[in-house]
Scaffold this active site. Structure first.
Site, PDB file in Angstrom:
ATOM      1  N   HIS A  55       0.879  -1.177   0.000  1.00 28.92           N
ATOM      2  CA  HIS A  55       0.000   0.000   0.000  1.00 28.92           C
ATOM      3  C   HIS A  55       0.911   1.220   0.000  1.00 28.92           C
ATOM      4  CE1 HIS A  55      -2.546  -2.946   2.180  1.00 28.92           C
ATOM      5  NE2 HIS A  55      -3.533  -2.333   1.587  1.00 28.92           N
ATOM      6  N   ASP A  58       2.289   1.638   3.390  1.00 27.76           N
ATOM      7  CA  ASP A  58       3.207   0.610   3.926  1.00 27.76           C
ATOM      8  C   ASP A  58       4.629   1.065   3.652  1.00 27.76           C
ATOM      9  OD1 ASP A  58       1.001  -0.997   4.354  1.00 27.76           O
ATOM     10  OD2 ASP A  58       1.313  -2.187   2.539  1.00 27.76           O
ATOM     11  N   MET A  89       2.549  -5.802  -7.732  1.00 28.87           N
ATOM     12  CA  MET A  89       1.246  -5.191  -7.424  1.00 28.87           C
ATOM     13  C   MET A  89       1.407  -4.082  -6.400  1.00 28.87           C
ATOM     14  SD  MET A  89      -1.167  -5.310  -4.733  1.00 28.87           S
ATOM     15  CE  MET A  89      -1.904  -6.760  -3.965  1.00 28.87           C
ATOM     16  N   GLU A 182     -11.093  -6.133  -5.227  1.00 30.77           N
ATOM     17  CA  GLU A 182     -11.137  -7.170  -4.185  1.00 30.77           C
ATOM     18  C   GLU A 182     -12.378  -6.980  -3.322  1.00 30.77           C
ATOM     19  OE1 GLU A 182      -7.561  -7.400  -1.887  1.00 30.77           O
ATOM     20  OE2 GLU A 182      -8.497  -8.620  -0.324  1.00 30.77           O
ATOM     21  N   LYS A 184     -15.070  -8.024  -0.162  1.00 30.94           N
ATOM     22  CA  LYS A 184     -15.150  -8.568   1.200  1.00 30.94           C
ATOM     23  C   LYS A 184     -16.545  -8.217   1.717  1.00 30.94           C
ATOM     24  CE  LYS A 184     -12.636  -8.609   5.572  1.00 30.94           C
ATOM     25  NZ  LYS A 184     -11.580  -7.986   6.403  1.00 30.94           N
ATOM     26  N   GLU A 218     -10.098 -13.133  -2.609  1.00 29.09           N
ATOM     27  CA  GLU A 218      -9.345 -13.600  -1.443  1.00 29.09           C
ATOM     28  C   GLU A 218     -10.099 -14.745  -0.776  1.00 29.09           C
ATOM     29  OE1 GLU A 218      -7.543 -10.889   1.404  1.00 29.09           O
ATOM     30  OE2 GLU A 218      -8.311 -12.117   3.056  1.00 29.09           O
ATOM     31  N   HIS A 221     -12.142 -13.927   2.391  1.00 33.15           N
ATOM     32  CA  HIS A 221     -13.300 -13.056   2.205  1.00 33.15           C
ATOM     33  C   HIS A 221     -14.500 -13.822   1.645  1.00 33.15           C
ATOM     34  CE1 HIS A 221     -10.391  -9.382   1.974  1.00 33.15           C
ATOM     35  NE2 HIS A 221     -10.282 -10.079   3.085  1.00 33.15           N
ATOM     36  N   ASP A 246      -5.555 -13.444  -3.776  1.00 32.61           N
ATOM     37  CA  ASP A 246      -5.081 -13.351  -2.395  1.00 32.61           C
ATOM     38  C   ASP A 246      -5.306 -14.698  -1.714  1.00 32.61           C
ATOM     39  OD1 ASP A 246      -4.236 -10.776  -2.657  1.00 32.61           O
ATOM     40  OD2 ASP A 246      -5.716  -9.900  -1.287  1.00 32.61           O
ATOM     41  N   ASP A 256     -12.413 -12.137   9.743  1.00 33.97           N
ATOM     42  CA  ASP A 256     -11.326 -12.303   8.773  1.00 33.97           C
ATOM     43  C   ASP A 256     -10.058 -12.764   9.491  1.00 33.97           C
ATOM     44  OD1 ASP A 256      -9.900 -12.136   6.408  1.00 33.97           O
ATOM     45  OD2 ASP A 256      -9.553  -9.983   6.571  1.00 33.97           O
ATOM     46  N   ASP A 258      -7.225 -14.364   7.995  1.00 31.56           N
ATOM     47  CA  ASP A 258      -5.976 -14.209   7.236  1.00 31.56           C
ATOM     48  C   ASP A 258      -4.893 -15.190   7.673  1.00 31.56           C
ATOM     49  OD1 ASP A 258      -6.984 -12.163   5.625  1.00 31.56           O
ATOM     50  OD2 ASP A 258      -6.250 -10.563   6.926  1.00 31.56           O
ATOM     51  N   ASP A 288      -1.925 -13.182   1.094  1.00 25.05           N
ATOM     52  CA  ASP A 288      -2.422 -12.058   1.901  1.00 25.05           C
ATOM     53  C   ASP A 288      -2.825 -12.609   3.262  1.00 25.05           C
ATOM     54  OD1 ASP A 288      -3.249  -9.709   2.859  1.00 25.05           O
ATOM     55  OD2 ASP A 288      -5.064  -9.559   1.652  1.00 25.05           O
TER      56      ASP A 288
END
Ligand code: GLT
Ligand code: MN
Ligand code: MN
Length: 388
Positions: A55, A58, A89, A182, A184, A218, A221, A246, A256, A258, A288
């Site tokens: 991101h 990030d 990406m 994406e 969710k 994902e 999700h 993802d 979620d 992950d 992810d």
């Protein structure tokens, strides 16, 4: 027996936010010290990843000065050069800062929407600068707690306006980039618009440049929504829209999670890997996910290695499935076709329809045929459990 060593052709990638997760959750403070983006690249190089995604924030903190920005990019580029990692990406953080508490592109305040557009334009520039060819949009705040606050049709129109705008921007700049949406169903908002990959696929067809836009499904999700992830991915593949994926894992009915790829639902992970490999999916296999909060950075390495290793093991299992004589003989039997029905299929003609209407079918005999799916599924289980 393969060595399960990740190689560049596997295109295994991780987001900076994945291995960089410090173990914060809604109930507890971080359990790991943050690492710099460059250090995270070195960590990923060590475990054998192919690429790193990020991101905007990030990499560059939202309040970084131009000098800090420059230094971070220099260090990050150096780490990429030293490790050979690439940036396939990038994406925008449109959910963390309080300004996005009512969404970004769907916020009711036009100034927030304009700020979200501005932030995204800069973030696309940053992604392209570092080599990204896929740009993800995850609208974690694009939703609501109460439908009294926002007209859902308006929200969809605002999302469309945003995607049309960014497509035109990319074209205008001559950027070689595609967008991946994406979905969710909820979290962090009470409900999020375009809740599943299926919703996204339908939405994409309403865009001015739908050819530039695909999906980034994902696992967690779709499982949150109680769906069969492999089926959603198959629909995206069939539509030529699987631009990114993802990979992680998730127990059904939970928030979620992950989790590390294939940690919970081994069987569905197997069918997913088999689908991706059978259809020659050529994009990033992006994990992810993040390590348990109990781990230090050695545990983070274990987590990252585990994601890739499990993928490669399942890939080998998919190959074994293809070569297993008993499984293939059963599949051949299940799919037997003497061609007698061919006359009724294909393009519609009046004659074919009349012939079909007149054809006698022995419905009871057809229904009476056992399909041997029990036997087949048990063979798959035994293959996965390692006794075949
Ligand atoms: C966030 C989310 C992920 C998205 C990331 C991309 S951010 O971590 O949980 O599913 O893919 O914006
Ligand atoms: Mn994701
Ligand atoms: Mn997730």
């Amino acid at each position: 027996m393969a060595d399960y060593v990740p190689k560049p052709e596997h295109k295994f990638t991780f987001g900076l936010w994945t291995v960089g997760s410090v173990g914060r959750d809604p109930f507890g403070a971080p359990t790991r010290e943050p690492l710099s983006p460059a250090d995270l690249v070195y960590l990923l190089g060590e475990v054998g990843a192919y690429g790193v995604n990020f991101h905007d924030n990030d990499l560059i903190p939202i309040d970084a000065t131009p000098a800090e920005r420059k230094q971070i990019i220099t260090d990050f580029r150096k780490a990429l050069e030293n490790t050979g990692l690439v940036v396939p990406m990038a994406t925008t953080n449109l959910f963390y800062d309080p300004v996005f508490k009512d969404g970004a592109f769907t916020a009711n305040d036009p100034r927030v929407r304009a700020y979200a557009f501005q932030k995204t334009l800069h973030a696309i520039d940053l992604g392209v600068e570092l080599g990204a060819k896929i740009y993800v949009f995850w609208g974690g705040r694009e939703g609501t707690e109460t439908d009294a606050a926002k007209d859902p049709v308006t929200a969809i129109k605002r999302t469309r306006e945003a995607m049309n705008y960014f497509c035109e921007y990319a074209i205008d700049q001559g950027y070689d980039i595609k967008f991946a949406l994406e979905a969710k169903p909820n979290e962090p908002r009470g409900d999020i618009y375009n809740a599943t990959t299926g919703h996204m696929l339908a939405f994409i067809e309403t865009l001015d440049h739908s050819e530039m836009v695909g999906v980034n499904p994902e696992v967690a999700h779709e499982h949150m929504a109680g769906l069969n992830f492999t089926h959603g991915v198959a629909q995206a593949l069939d539509a030529g829209k699987l631009f990114h994926i993802d990979l992680n894992d998730q127990a059904f009915g939970r928030y979620d999670q992950d989790f590390r790829f294939a940690m919970v639902n081994i069987k569905s992970a197997f069918f997913l890997v088999k689908l991706l490999e059978d259809y020659g999916y050529n994009g990033s296999r992006h994990f992810d996910a993040h390590a348990f909060r109990t781990e230090d950075y050695d545990g983070v390495r274990d987590f990252a290695r585990g994601c890739m290793r499990s993928y490669l093991i399942l890939k080998e299992k998919a190959e074994q499935f293809r070569q297993d004589r008993e499984i293939q003989a059963l599949l051949a039997e299940i799919n037997q076709d003497d061609g007698a029905m061919d006359q009724f299929f294909g393009d519609f003609t009046k004659e074919k329809a009349s012939a079909l209407k007149a054809h006698p079918f022995d419905r009871v005999a057809l229904a009476g045929r056992g399909l041997k799916y029990e036997k087949l599924d048990q063979l798959v289980i035994e293959l996965l459990l390692g006794v075949r």
